[in-house]
Motif scaffolding. Structure first.
Motif, mmCIF file in Angstrom:
data_model
loop_
_atom_site.group_PDB
_atom_site.id
_atom_site.type_symbol
_atom_site.label_atom_id
_atom_site.label_comp_id
_atom_site.label_asym_id
_atom_site.label_seq_id
_atom_site.Cartn_x
_atom_site.Cartn_y
_atom_site.Cartn_z
ATOM 1 N N GLN A 51 71.641 -19.622 -6.712
ATOM 2 C CA GLN A 51 70.636 -18.767 -6.070
ATOM 3 C C GLN A 51 71.261 -17.905 -4.986
ATOM 4 O O GLN A 51 72.300 -18.234 -4.400
ATOM 5 C CB GLN A 51 69.517 -19.633 -5.480
ATOM 6 C CG GLN A 51 68.634 -20.243 -6.564
ATOM 7 C CD GLN A 51 67.490 -21.032 -5.992
ATOM 8 O OE1 GLN A 51 67.648 -21.752 -5.003
ATOM 9 N NE2 GLN A 51 66.342 -20.933 -6.608
ATOM 10 N N ILE A 52 70.588 -16.824 -4.719
ATOM 11 C CA ILE A 52 70.996 -15.841 -3.726
ATOM 12 C C ILE A 52 70.078 -16.020 -2.527
ATOM 13 O O ILE A 52 68.848 -16.138 -2.733
ATOM 14 C CB ILE A 52 70.858 -14.418 -4.324
ATOM 15 C CG1 ILE A 52 71.709 -14.321 -5.603
ATOM 16 C CG2 ILE A 52 71.202 -13.335 -3.324
ATOM 17 C CD1 ILE A 52 71.261 -13.229 -6.556
ATOM 18 N N GLU A 69 70.805 -21.275 1.426
ATOM 19 C CA GLU A 69 69.433 -21.392 1.953
ATOM 20 C C GLU A 69 69.241 -20.328 3.044
ATOM 21 O O GLU A 69 69.828 -20.401 4.139
ATOM 22 C CB GLU A 69 69.105 -22.785 2.483
ATOM 23 C CG GLU A 69 68.937 -23.827 1.390
ATOM 24 C CD GLU A 69 67.822 -23.490 0.384
ATOM 25 O OE1 GLU A 69 66.767 -22.976 0.784
ATOM 26 O OE2 GLU A 69 68.033 -23.714 -0.819
ATOM 27 N N ALA A 70 68.385 -19.375 2.696
ATOM 28 C CA ALA A 70 68.197 -18.203 3.560
ATOM 29 C C ALA A 70 67.779 -18.588 4.986
ATOM 30 O O ALA A 70 68.265 -18.009 5.966
ATOM 31 C CB ALA A 70 67.151 -17.275 2.937
ATOM 32 N N GLN A 110 57.127 -19.098 0.328
ATOM 33 C CA GLN A 110 58.238 -18.700 -0.556
ATOM 34 C C GLN A 110 58.179 -19.477 -1.871
ATOM 35 O O GLN A 110 58.358 -18.900 -2.955
ATOM 36 C CB GLN A 110 59.575 -18.919 0.145
ATOM 37 C CG GLN A 110 60.766 -18.395 -0.642
ATOM 38 C CD GLN A 110 62.075 -18.476 0.139
ATOM 39 O OE1 GLN A 110 62.068 -18.744 1.341
ATOM 40 N NE2 GLN A 110 63.176 -18.259 -0.523
ATOM 41 N N ARG A 121 59.298 -20.199 -16.110
ATOM 42 C CA ARG A 121 60.210 -21.331 -15.943
ATOM 43 C C ARG A 121 59.463 -22.668 -15.925
ATOM 44 O O ARG A 121 60.084 -23.726 -15.976
ATOM 45 C CB ARG A 121 60.982 -21.200 -14.630
ATOM 46 C CG ARG A 121 61.969 -20.047 -14.660
ATOM 47 C CD ARG A 121 62.765 -19.985 -13.389
ATOM 48 N NE ARG A 121 63.723 -18.895 -13.457
ATOM 49 C CZ ARG A 121 64.515 -18.538 -12.472
ATOM 50 N NH1 ARG A 121 64.472 -19.185 -11.323
ATOM 51 N NH2 ARG A 121 65.354 -17.531 -12.619
HETATM 52 N N1 GSH Z 1 65.553 -21.703 -1.308
HETATM 53 C C1 GSH Z 1 66.449 -20.617 -1.613
HETATM 54 C C2 GSH Z 1 65.794 -19.792 -2.693
HETATM 55 C C3 GSH Z 1 66.609 -18.567 -3.023
HETATM 56 C C4 GSH Z 1 66.066 -17.861 -4.249
HETATM 57 O O1 GSH Z 1 65.064 -18.254 -4.843
HETATM 58 N N2 GSH Z 1 66.761 -16.828 -4.654
HETATM 59 C C5 GSH Z 1 66.373 -16.127 -5.859
HETATM 60 C C6 GSH Z 1 66.280 -14.651 -5.613
HETATM 61 S S1 GSH Z 1 64.988 -14.254 -4.519
HETATM 62 C C7 GSH Z 1 67.427 -16.327 -6.905
HETATM 63 O O2 GSH Z 1 68.574 -16.433 -6.583
HETATM 64 N N3 GSH Z 1 67.010 -16.384 -8.150
HETATM 65 C C8 GSH Z 1 67.917 -16.482 -9.235
HETATM 66 C C9 GSH Z 1 67.583 -17.603 -10.124
HETATM 67 O O3 GSH Z 1 66.806 -18.494 -9.700
HETATM 68 O O4 GSH Z 1 68.101 -17.610 -11.241
HETATM 69 C C10 GSH Z 1 66.700 -19.786 -0.378
HETATM 70 O O5 GSH Z 1 65.767 -19.576 0.390
HETATM 71 O O6 GSH Z 1 67.841 -19.351 -0.162
#
Ligand code: GSH
Length: 218
Positions: A51-52, A69-70, A110, A121
């Motif tokens: 995840q990003i 983790e943002a 979130q 998913r």
């Molecule tokens: N809990 C993580 C969630 C991050 C997240 O959901 N990132 C999404 C983009 S907004 C992502 O990377 N999605 C790609 C995927 O799940 O394949 C955080 O806050 O950093």
């Protein structure tokens, strides 16, 4: 040097806003989601969740901090640049409120928005996905009402009261994600003007430009 692994409008936006608000040097590393770069072995070494965002702090002594983790990234940046005042002092009542709102945003709003964006998913049919998306939008709406009520309770201008901070960067990112809702954050009585205040900040404008995001921004 700090490196933020990001993708436009993803959960990297809150850390990106914090870095620009701080005015510190950093490098943006695009994670090419179209090429599934977030599932490549080198990215999974940084964040096994794929995840990003990820923040990498490579120090002169050869040591390296890798953080995902943002919300954790935002807290860490605020703590390592405490003079900027983007988080209240540890141990203060205001800091406790920051913990509450950041945690609340990540594990309620979130999490619900992720159901809205990725319903397929969780369920198997398009019909079930549409139903899940609708439920997630309705639930997120009640959570936006809570944010709106908090701003009404203390009168703002920022989420914790008088001072802008990392909670506002986070709230901006999540509120922005609701812009396609029938009842988006911008339509709420407190959140609407709050988002305009956030949009008026030069750092917000710079991030929107750097991520090349088209209008509407919220
Ligand atoms: N809990 C993580 C969630 C991050 C997240 O959901 N990132 C999404 C983009 S907004 C992502 O990377 N999605 C790609 C995927 O799940 O394949 C955080 O806050 O950093």
């Amino acid at each position: 040097m700090l490196q933020l692994h990001y993708h436009p409008s993803n959960a990297s936006m809150a850390p990106h806003l914090v870095l620009v608000e701080l005015g510190v040097p950093f490098e943006l590393k695009l994670v090419d989601r179209d090429r599934r770069a977030h599932h490549a072995p080198e990215y999974l070494r940084l964040n096994p969740n794929g995840q990003i965002p990820v923040l990498v702090d490579a120090r002169d002594d050869g040591s390296e901090l890798v953080l995902y983790e943002a919300a954790a990234i935002c807290l860490h940046l605020a703590d390592t640049h405490a003079d900027a005042g983007l988080a209240p002092p540890p141990g203060s009542d205001a800091r406790a409120m920051l913990y509450k709102w950041l945690t609340w945003m990540t594990n309620t709003l979130q999490a619900t928005l992720l159901l809205y964006f990725y319903p397929e998913r969780w369920v198997d049919t398009p019909e079930a996905a549409a139903q899940l998306k609708a439920h997630a939008e309705a639930k997120a709406g009640t959570l936006l009402d809570q944010l709106d009520a908090e701003l009404a309770r203390h009168g703002g201008p920022w989420l914790l009261g008088e001072r802008y901070g990392i909670a506002d960067a986070y709230a901006f990112m999540l509120c922005r994600w609701t812009r396609g809702f029938a009842r988006p954050a911008r339509s709420l009585p407190q959140l609407g003007p709050y988002l305009q205040r956030l949009l008026a900040r030069p750092a917000t404008r710079r991030v929107l430009a750097r991520e090349a995001l088209p209008q509407p921004w919220v």
